[in-house]
Design a protein around this motif. Structure first.
Motif, short mmCIF file in Angstrom:
data_model
loop_
_atom_site.label_atom_id
_atom_site.label_comp_id
_atom_site.label_asym_id
_atom_site.label_seq_id
_atom_site.Cartn_x
_atom_site.Cartn_y
_atom_site.Cartn_z
N GLN A 117 0.82 -1.21 0.00
CA GLN A 117 0.00 0.00 0.00
C GLN A 117 0.86 1.27 0.00
O GLN A 117 0.44 2.31 -0.53
CB GLN A 117 -0.93 0.01 1.23
N ARG A 118 2.04 1.18 0.55
CA ARG A 118 2.87 2.38 0.69
C ARG A 118 3.61 2.75 -0.59
O ARG A 118 3.81 3.95 -0.84
CB ARG A 118 3.89 2.17 1.82
N VAL A 119 4.01 1.76 -1.39
CA VAL A 119 4.83 2.11 -2.54
C VAL A 119 4.39 1.45 -3.84
O VAL A 119 4.44 2.09 -4.90
CB VAL A 119 6.32 1.78 -2.26
N ILE A 120 3.98 0.19 -3.82
CA ILE A 120 3.69 -0.51 -5.08
C ILE A 120 2.43 0.04 -5.74
O ILE A 120 2.45 0.43 -6.92
CB ILE A 120 3.56 -2.02 -4.85
N GLN A 121 1.34 0.10 -5.02
CA GLN A 121 0.10 0.60 -5.61
C GLN A 121 0.20 2.06 -6.05
O GLN A 121 -0.22 2.40 -7.16
CB GLN A 121 -1.06 0.40 -4.63
N PRO A 122 0.77 2.96 -5.24
CA PRO A 122 0.95 4.34 -5.73
C PRO A 122 1.83 4.42 -6.97
O PRO A 122 1.57 5.24 -7.86
CB PRO A 122 1.62 5.04 -4.54
N ALA A 128 0.47 4.58 -14.61
CA ALA A 128 -0.68 4.42 -15.51
C ALA A 128 -1.23 5.77 -15.95
O ALA A 128 -1.54 5.97 -17.13
CB ALA A 128 -1.77 3.60 -14.81
N ARG A 129 -1.35 6.71 -15.02
CA ARG A 129 -1.85 8.05 -15.38
C ARG A 129 -0.90 8.74 -16.36
O ARG A 129 -1.34 9.39 -17.31
CB ARG A 129 -2.04 8.88 -14.12
N SER A 130 0.38 8.60 -16.10
CA SER A 130 1.36 9.24 -16.98
C SER A 130 1.34 8.66 -18.38
O SER A 130 1.35 9.40 -19.37
CB SER A 130 2.76 9.09 -16.37
N VAL A 131 1.27 7.35 -18.49
CA VAL A 131 1.33 6.69 -19.79
C VAL A 131 0.04 6.89 -20.58
O VAL A 131 0.07 7.26 -21.75
CB VAL A 131 1.61 5.18 -19.62
N VAL A 132 -1.10 6.66 -19.95
CA VAL A 132 -2.38 6.76 -20.66
C VAL A 132 -2.62 8.19 -21.15
O VAL A 132 -3.23 8.40 -22.19
CB VAL A 132 -3.54 6.30 -19.75
N GLU A 151 4.99 0.28 -21.34
CA GLU A 151 5.42 1.57 -20.79
C GLU A 151 5.05 1.70 -19.31
O GLU A 151 5.82 2.25 -18.52
CB GLU A 151 4.80 2.71 -21.60
N ILE A 152 3.88 1.21 -18.94
CA ILE A 152 3.50 1.24 -17.52
C ILE A 152 4.47 0.39 -16.71
O ILE A 152 4.89 0.77 -15.60
CB ILE A 152 2.05 0.74 -17.33
N PHE A 153 4.83 -0.77 -17.25
CA PHE A 153 5.80 -1.63 -16.56
C PHE A 153 7.12 -0.91 -16.36
O PHE A 153 7.69 -0.91 -15.25
CB PHE A 153 6.01 -2.91 -17.36
N GLU A 154 7.64 -0.30 -17.43
CA GLU A 154 8.95 0.36 -17.34
C GLU A 154 8.93 1.52 -16.34
O GLU A 154 9.86 1.68 -15.55
CB GLU A 154 9.37 0.87 -18.72
N GLU A 155 7.88 2.33 -16.36
CA GLU A 155 7.83 3.48 -15.45
C GLU A 155 7.64 3.04 -14.00
O GLU A 155 8.20 3.63 -13.08
CB GLU A 155 6.71 4.43 -15.88
N THR A 156 6.83 2.00 -13.78
CA THR A 156 6.65 1.48 -12.42
C THR A 156 7.94 0.87 -11.90
O THR A 156 8.31 1.06 -10.73
CB THR A 156 5.53 0.43 -12.39
N LYS A 157 8.64 0.17 -12.77
CA LYS A 157 9.88 -0.49 -12.38
C LYS A 157 10.94 0.53 -11.95
O LYS A 157 11.71 0.29 -11.01
CB LYS A 157 10.40 -1.35 -13.53
N LYS A 158 10.99 1.66 -12.65
CA LYS A 158 11.96 2.69 -12.28
C LYS A 158 11.75 3.16 -10.84
O LYS A 158 12.70 3.44 -10.12
CB LYS A 158 11.84 3.88 -13.24
N GLN A 163 13.24 0.77 -4.13
CA GLN A 163 12.39 0.53 -2.96
C GLN A 163 12.46 -0.91 -2.47
O GLN A 163 11.58 -1.36 -1.74
CB GLN A 163 10.93 0.89 -3.30
N TYR A 164 13.50 -1.64 -2.87
CA TYR A 164 13.73 -3.02 -2.43
C TYR A 164 12.61 -3.96 -2.85
O TYR A 164 12.32 -4.95 -2.19
CB TYR A 164 13.90 -3.07 -0.89
N VAL A 165 11.97 -3.65 -3.99
CA VAL A 165 10.89 -4.47 -4.52
C VAL A 165 11.23 -4.80 -5.97
O VAL A 165 11.66 -3.94 -6.74
CB VAL A 165 9.53 -3.75 -4.45
N GLN A 166 11.03 -6.05 -6.36
CA GLN A 166 11.27 -6.51 -7.73
C GLN A 166 9.93 -6.63 -8.45
O GLN A 166 9.07 -7.40 -8.05
CB GLN A 166 11.99 -7.85 -7.72
N LEU A 167 9.79 -5.89 -9.54
CA LEU A 167 8.58 -5.95 -10.36
C LEU A 167 8.85 -6.87 -11.55
O LEU A 167 9.78 -6.65 -12.32
CB LEU A 167 8.20 -4.56 -10.86
N ASN A 168 8.02 -7.92 -11.70
CA ASN A 168 8.23 -8.89 -12.77
C ASN A 168 7.38 -8.62 -14.01
O ASN A 168 7.82 -8.88 -15.13
CB ASN A 168 7.94 -10.31 -12.26
#
Length: 271
Positions: A117-122, A128-132, A151-158, A163-168
């Motif tokens: 809730q603190r970092v992944i969802q935001p 998504a807002r930026s890309v769409v 593009e959403i994947f790439e921006e979220t991954k950055k 933040q010590y989280v791996q996005l697959n």
């Protein structure tokens, strides 16, 4: 005699204390989990050592172990975002993620157990807002879905890489447009399809006509070449050959050579 009951009571108390200490000290980490050690008198969260792996562990009773799931997990998001022309679009997306195993201590210290809730969802919502916002509803509805997913994947991954989280993966499962916009896009796509089909028919007809013209031209050229190569002598010889073959028929009786026009033979039959 009075000492025995006191000794027995003392023994019972010692056993109870040992059981409590052992219960506090024993930690079992389940499958697909890892434990972050918190040392009450030793500097708090342990970040310079790997987390506790699966299985049974014994720790000091005054310390704590915080259990994290380290398997790949999924979060589902239903987002309302604006397209490039300001229309509201609903996107159903999901993300596959997991905490970075060796940074589990840092994750716990900086974000805590509710890091989703603190970092992944935001991060997903912001990306998504930026890309769409770069695309029109028509692009989102038809040809650009795979592009915006990437593009959403790439921006979220950055965002999550620090933040010590791996996005697959990020999967865009559905894009919902206002009904009026959706109907207009479908009509336009249908018209474009019909136009392409009509153009294909015209091209096919033109190719067929060209083929017929080429074949006719070839036949005309062949006849012209053949006519130019035939002389009276050649025709006379051909006529003689044909007449002689006819004379060999059972119905042919008399052949008069040179009796016809141009000197060709005459065949006289039974009648």
């Amino acid at each position: 005699m009075e000492k025995l009951p006191k000794l027995g009571i003392f023994s019972i108390v010692i056993i109870i204390v040992l059981v409590i200490v052992l219960a506090k000290s024993a930690v079992t980490v389940g499958s697909g989990e890892a434990g972050v050690l918190y040392k009450t008198f030793g500097g708090g969260v342990v970040t310079d050592e790997p987390p506790l792996g699966e299985g049974f562990h014994v720790v000091a009773p005054w310390n704590k172990v915080i259990i994290y799931e380290v398997r790949q997990q999924e979060v589902f998001e239903q987002l309302k975002v604006l397209s490039s022309n300001g229309l509201e679009i609903q996107i159903d997306a999901s993300a596959w993620y997991l905490p970075v195993y060796n940074d589990l201590g840092n994750l716990h210290q900086s974000l805590g157990e509710n890091y989703l809730q603190r970092v992944i969802q935001p991060a997903i919502r912001s990306a998504a807002r930026s890309v769409v916002g770069r695309y029109t509803p028509e692009q989102l509805y038809s040809s650009k879905r795979d592009v915006i997913q990437e593009e959403i994947f790439e921006e979220t991954k950055k965002i999550l890489d620090n933040q010590y989280v791996q996005l697959n993966e990020v999967l865009v499962r559905d894009v919902t447009l206002p009904n009026t916009i959706k109907d207009a896009i479908e009509r336009k796509l249908k018209q474009e399809q019909e136009s392409l089909e009509y153009e294909f028919r015209l091209v096919t007809a033109a190719k067929e006509a060209e083929k017929v013209i080429i074949e006719a031209q070839g036949k005309a050229d062949a006849n012209r070449i053949l006519s130019a190569s035939l002389t009276d002598k050649i025709l006379q010889d051909k006529g003689i050959d044909a007449t002689l073959k006819l004379a060999e028929s059972p119905n042919s009786k008399v052949v008069i050579v040179g009796g016809g026009d141009s000197g060709l033979p005459i065949i006289l039959g039974n009648n």
